[in-house]
Design a protein around this motif. Structure first.
Motif, PDB file in Angstrom:
ATOM      1  N   GLY A  64       5.264   2.762 -12.350  1.00  0.00           N
ATOM      2  CA  GLY A  64       6.377   3.682 -12.090  1.00  0.00           C
ATOM      3  C   GLY A  64       6.908   4.383 -13.323  1.00  0.00           C
ATOM      4  O   GLY A  64       8.001   4.970 -13.284  1.00  0.00           O
ATOM      5  N   LEU A  65       6.148   4.336 -14.431  1.00  0.00           N
ATOM      6  CA  LEU A  65       6.579   5.128 -15.597  1.00  0.00           C
ATOM      7  C   LEU A  65       6.442   6.604 -15.238  1.00  0.00           C
ATOM      8  O   LEU A  65       5.515   6.988 -14.536  1.00  0.00           O
ATOM      9  CB  LEU A  65       5.658   4.839 -16.783  1.00  0.00           C
ATOM     10  CG  LEU A  65       6.061   3.820 -17.830  1.00  0.00           C
ATOM     11  CD1 LEU A  65       4.945   3.664 -18.850  1.00  0.00           C
ATOM     12  CD2 LEU A  65       7.336   4.246 -18.530  1.00  0.00           C
ATOM     13  N   ASP A  66       7.354   7.425 -15.736  1.00  0.00           N
ATOM     14  CA  ASP A  66       7.309   8.866 -15.516  1.00  0.00           C
ATOM     15  C   ASP A  66       6.455   9.454 -16.656  1.00  0.00           C
ATOM     16  O   ASP A  66       6.879   9.439 -17.814  1.00  0.00           O
ATOM     17  CB  ASP A  66       8.759   9.371 -15.577  1.00  0.00           C
ATOM     18  CG  ASP A  66       8.898  10.836 -15.280  1.00  0.00           C
ATOM     19  OD1 ASP A  66       7.955  11.442 -14.750  1.00  0.00           O
ATOM     20  OD2 ASP A  66       9.970  11.378 -15.593  1.00  0.00           O
ATOM     21  N   THR A  67       5.233   9.908 -16.340  1.00  0.00           N
ATOM     22  CA  THR A  67       4.300  10.239 -17.426  1.00  0.00           C
ATOM     23  C   THR A  67       3.696  11.634 -17.281  1.00  0.00           C
ATOM     24  O   THR A  67       3.545  12.145 -16.161  1.00  0.00           O
ATOM     25  CB  THR A  67       3.108   9.251 -17.451  1.00  0.00           C
ATOM     26  OG1 THR A  67       2.442   9.308 -16.195  1.00  0.00           O
ATOM     27  CG2 THR A  67       3.550   7.836 -17.742  1.00  0.00           C
ATOM     28  N   CYS A  68       3.339  12.213 -18.418  1.00  0.00           N
ATOM     29  CA  CYS A  68       2.499  13.406 -18.378  1.00  0.00           C
ATOM     30  C   CYS A  68       1.659  13.486 -19.642  1.00  0.00           C
ATOM     31  O   CYS A  68       1.975  12.878 -20.661  1.00  0.00           O
ATOM     32  CB  CYS A  68       3.304  14.678 -18.164  1.00  0.00           C
ATOM     33  SG  CYS A  68       4.172  15.262 -19.594  1.00  0.00           S
ATOM     34  N   GLY A 105       1.733   5.373 -14.876  1.00  0.00           N
ATOM     35  CA  GLY A 105       2.639   6.044 -13.949  1.00  0.00           C
ATOM     36  C   GLY A 105       2.464   5.488 -12.547  1.00  0.00           C
ATOM     37  O   GLY A 105       3.437   5.128 -11.872  1.00  0.00           O
ATOM     38  N   ASP A 106       1.207   5.401 -12.111  1.00  0.00           N
ATOM     39  CA  ASP A 106       0.915   4.927 -10.749  1.00  0.00           C
ATOM     40  C   ASP A 106       1.246   3.448 -10.601  1.00  0.00           C
ATOM     41  O   ASP A 106       1.831   3.023  -9.601  1.00  0.00           O
ATOM     42  CB  ASP A 106      -0.571   5.125 -10.422  1.00  0.00           C
ATOM     43  CG  ASP A 106      -0.943   6.595 -10.373  1.00  0.00           C
ATOM     44  OD1 ASP A 106      -0.021   7.423 -10.202  1.00  0.00           O
ATOM     45  OD2 ASP A 106      -2.131   6.910 -10.525  1.00  0.00           O
ATOM     46  N   SER A 162      11.820  15.610 -16.550  1.00  0.00           N
ATOM     47  CA  SER A 162      11.386  14.391 -15.861  1.00  0.00           C
ATOM     48  C   SER A 162      10.822  14.771 -14.502  1.00  0.00           C
ATOM     49  O   SER A 162      11.246  15.751 -13.881  1.00  0.00           O
ATOM     50  CB  SER A 162      12.539  13.395 -15.745  1.00  0.00           C
ATOM     51  OG  SER A 162      13.642  14.047 -15.211  1.00  0.00           O
ATOM     52  N   GLY A 163       9.826  14.016 -14.067  1.00  0.00           N
ATOM     53  CA  GLY A 163       9.214  14.299 -12.775  1.00  0.00           C
ATOM     54  C   GLY A 163       8.048  15.267 -12.866  1.00  0.00           C
ATOM     55  O   GLY A 163       7.351  15.471 -11.876  1.00  0.00           O
ATOM     56  N   ARG A 222      11.729   5.252 -19.730  1.00  0.00           N
ATOM     57  CA  ARG A 222      11.594   5.991 -18.467  1.00  0.00           C
ATOM     58  C   ARG A 222      10.395   6.925 -18.467  1.00  0.00           C
ATOM     59  O   ARG A 222       9.635   6.976 -17.518  1.00  0.00           O
ATOM     60  CB  ARG A 222      12.860   6.834 -18.233  1.00  0.00           C
ATOM     61  CG  ARG A 222      13.907   6.136 -17.416  1.00  0.00           C
ATOM     62  CD  ARG A 222      14.831   7.098 -16.690  1.00  0.00           C
ATOM     63  NE  ARG A 222      15.007   8.382 -17.334  1.00  0.00           N
ATOM     64  CZ  ARG A 222      16.105   8.773 -17.961  1.00  0.00           C
ATOM     65  NH1 ARG A 222      17.130   7.952 -18.041  1.00  0.00           N
ATOM     66  NH2 ARG A 222      16.199   9.978 -18.494  1.00  0.00           N
ATOM     67  N   ARG A 223      10.256   7.708 -19.548  1.00  0.00           N
ATOM     68  CA  ARG A 223       9.242   8.775 -19.530  1.00  0.00           C
ATOM     69  C   ARG A 223       8.362   8.709 -20.785  1.00  0.00           C
ATOM     70  O   ARG A 223       8.870   8.456 -21.886  1.00  0.00           O
ATOM     71  CB  ARG A 223       9.941  10.141 -19.453  1.00  0.00           C
ATOM     72  CG  ARG A 223       8.983  11.330 -19.405  1.00  0.00           C
ATOM     73  CD  ARG A 223       9.665  12.538 -18.791  1.00  0.00           C
ATOM     74  NE  ARG A 223       8.889  13.767 -18.891  1.00  0.00           N
ATOM     75  CZ  ARG A 223       7.908  14.118 -18.062  1.00  0.00           C
ATOM     76  NH1 ARG A 223       7.559  13.316 -17.069  1.00  0.00           N
ATOM     77  NH2 ARG A 223       7.276  15.266 -18.202  1.00  0.00           N
ATOM     78  N   ASN A 234       4.595  15.470 -13.721  1.00  0.00           N
ATOM     79  CA  ASN A 234       3.578  14.434 -13.952  1.00  0.00           C
ATOM     80  C   ASN A 234       2.179  15.031 -13.963  1.00  0.00           C
ATOM     81  O   ASN A 234       1.966  16.134 -13.472  1.00  0.00           O
ATOM     82  CB  ASN A 234       3.658  13.349 -12.869  1.00  0.00           C
ATOM     83  CG  ASN A 234       5.027  12.680 -12.820  1.00  0.00           C
ATOM     84  OD1 ASN A 234       5.619  12.539 -11.766  1.00  0.00           O
ATOM     85  ND2 ASN A 234       5.541  12.291 -13.980  1.00  0.00           N
TER      86      ASN A 234
END
Ligand code: NAD
Length: 321
Positions: free
Chosen positions: A159-163, A155-156, A227-228, A109-110, A230
């Motif tokens: 749809g992976l949740d990334t930072c 991410g874009d 999460s979220g 997910r992330r 980014n």
């Protein structure tokens, strides 16, 4: 909850593993490290599963049922990257893309990625904000930036949740003083231990933004569970420290009256580095807590005690400053 941590046998990774397990003792934590520079012993008896694997190989088996991947594995350091740009790119760019592919296939997910202040190069203005232009001055800076861009692109696109966490100058126990990419604090510490002069390149008025590794580990732990959140985040103290001031403080803290020597400035050295830290505060709830003097005092006590235990002097390498 399952987290996979790459580069966990490294300097920062071992502190991150400890922070993750302190925050959640029931965590299912797996560490992946190829031990190219890492040391399994850094992880001691922490309750985790260790896998000697390379991030460039498919890791689908280890990533099944994993919610978060923290990606710290890298070939770290500027001089190394200048000596061998291809090895740097293979570890940091190909390694990151291969890991992202494994994450995508396994349905992770992330992804939290370790980026670096080295991506900024000489800043146009300080404090350096995350939207400042990037001008890497080394293959290392470029490979960390490219890795970061891949992570955010995944991410874009998928749809992976990334930072990406852009660490500034990290110091603390466990950084080896004998490697070509040790930070200036670790090198000064090793020299103080051997009663050797502290060498400054330039007039010592250049500033860095130092952050203790315990704070970095806490930032990673917060980023892993937020999460979220980014995009890119500076992970720094937000305060500038002059190198001459640093040398004097470390001398005082250690009680060793070694001389301070001045050498010609290094071409391209960044004169002023200090990060804007509001974004991490706002989105991750992160602010550095370990003051420089407190961190230096703890590091000196740790180094001194460790040296006494081993009763052998540290070798001293050329650092990145
Ligand atoms: P480190 O060298 O101590 O740790 C990196 C770890 O990654 C090592 O244990 C190494 O064995 C492992 N590794 C390298 N290539 C690998 C591969 N292909 N597959 C699996 N494992 C591999 O470095 P560190 O100082 O702990 O840095 C950790 C991360 O933080 C890196 O991504 C680095 O670029 C970043 N960073 C560090 C600093 C700093 O001041 N130390 C500053 C900015 C960013």
């Amino acid at each position: 909850m399952r987290i996979v941590l790459t580069g966990g046998a490294g300097f920062i990774g071992s502190h991150v593993a400890a922070a993750l397990l302190t925050q959640d003792p029931a965590l299912d934590l797996a560490v992946i490290d190829n031990l190219s520079t890492g040391d399994r012993a850094r992880l001691g008896t922490l309750p985790l599963a260790f896998h000697r694997r390379d991030v460039r190989e498919p890791l689908d088996d280890l990533l099944a049922d994993t919610q978060v991947v923290v990606h710290l594995a890298a070939s770290a350091g500027v001089p190394r990257s200048v000596a061998d740009p291809l090895a740097d790119a293979q570890a940091n760019i190909a390694g990151t893309v291969a890991l992202l592919e494994s994450c995508r296939r396994a349905g992770v997910r992330r992804v939290v990625y370790a980026s670096s202040a080295a991506i900024y190069g000489v800043p146009d203005r300080v404090p350096i904000r995350e939207d400042a232009p990037t001008h890497p001055l080394s293959p290392y800076g470029l490979s960390k930036l490219t890795g970061e861009q891949y992570v955010l692109l995944y991410g874009d696109l998928f749809g992976l949740d990334t930072c990406a966490l852009r660490f500034f100058n990290v110091y603390g126990p466990g950084q080896r003083p004998d490697s070509s990419y040790s930070g200036v604090i670790t090198i000064f510490n090793a020299r103080l231990l051997r009663h050797q002069p502290l060498c400054i390149e330039g007039d010592g008025q250049q500033t860095k933004d130092f952050i203790h590794v315990h704070d970095v580990a806490r930032a990673v732990e917060l980023a892993a569970r937020t999460s979220g959140a980014n995009g890119a985040y500076n992970i720094a103290s937000g305060g500038p420290t002059g190198i001459l001031h640093l040398a004097r403080t470390m001398r005082r803290v250690s009680g060793r009256t070694v001389p301070i020597e001045f050498h010609p400035p290094r071409p391209g050295d960044v004169r002023q580095s200090v990060a804007a830290v509001q974004r991490a505060a706002q989105d991750l709830g992160f602010r550095a807590q370990v003051g420089l003097e407190t961190g230096l005092r703890a590091l000196w006590q740790h180094t001194d005690a460790a040296a006494e235990e081993r009763a052998v002097p540290f070798p001293v390498g050329k650092g990145k400053g």
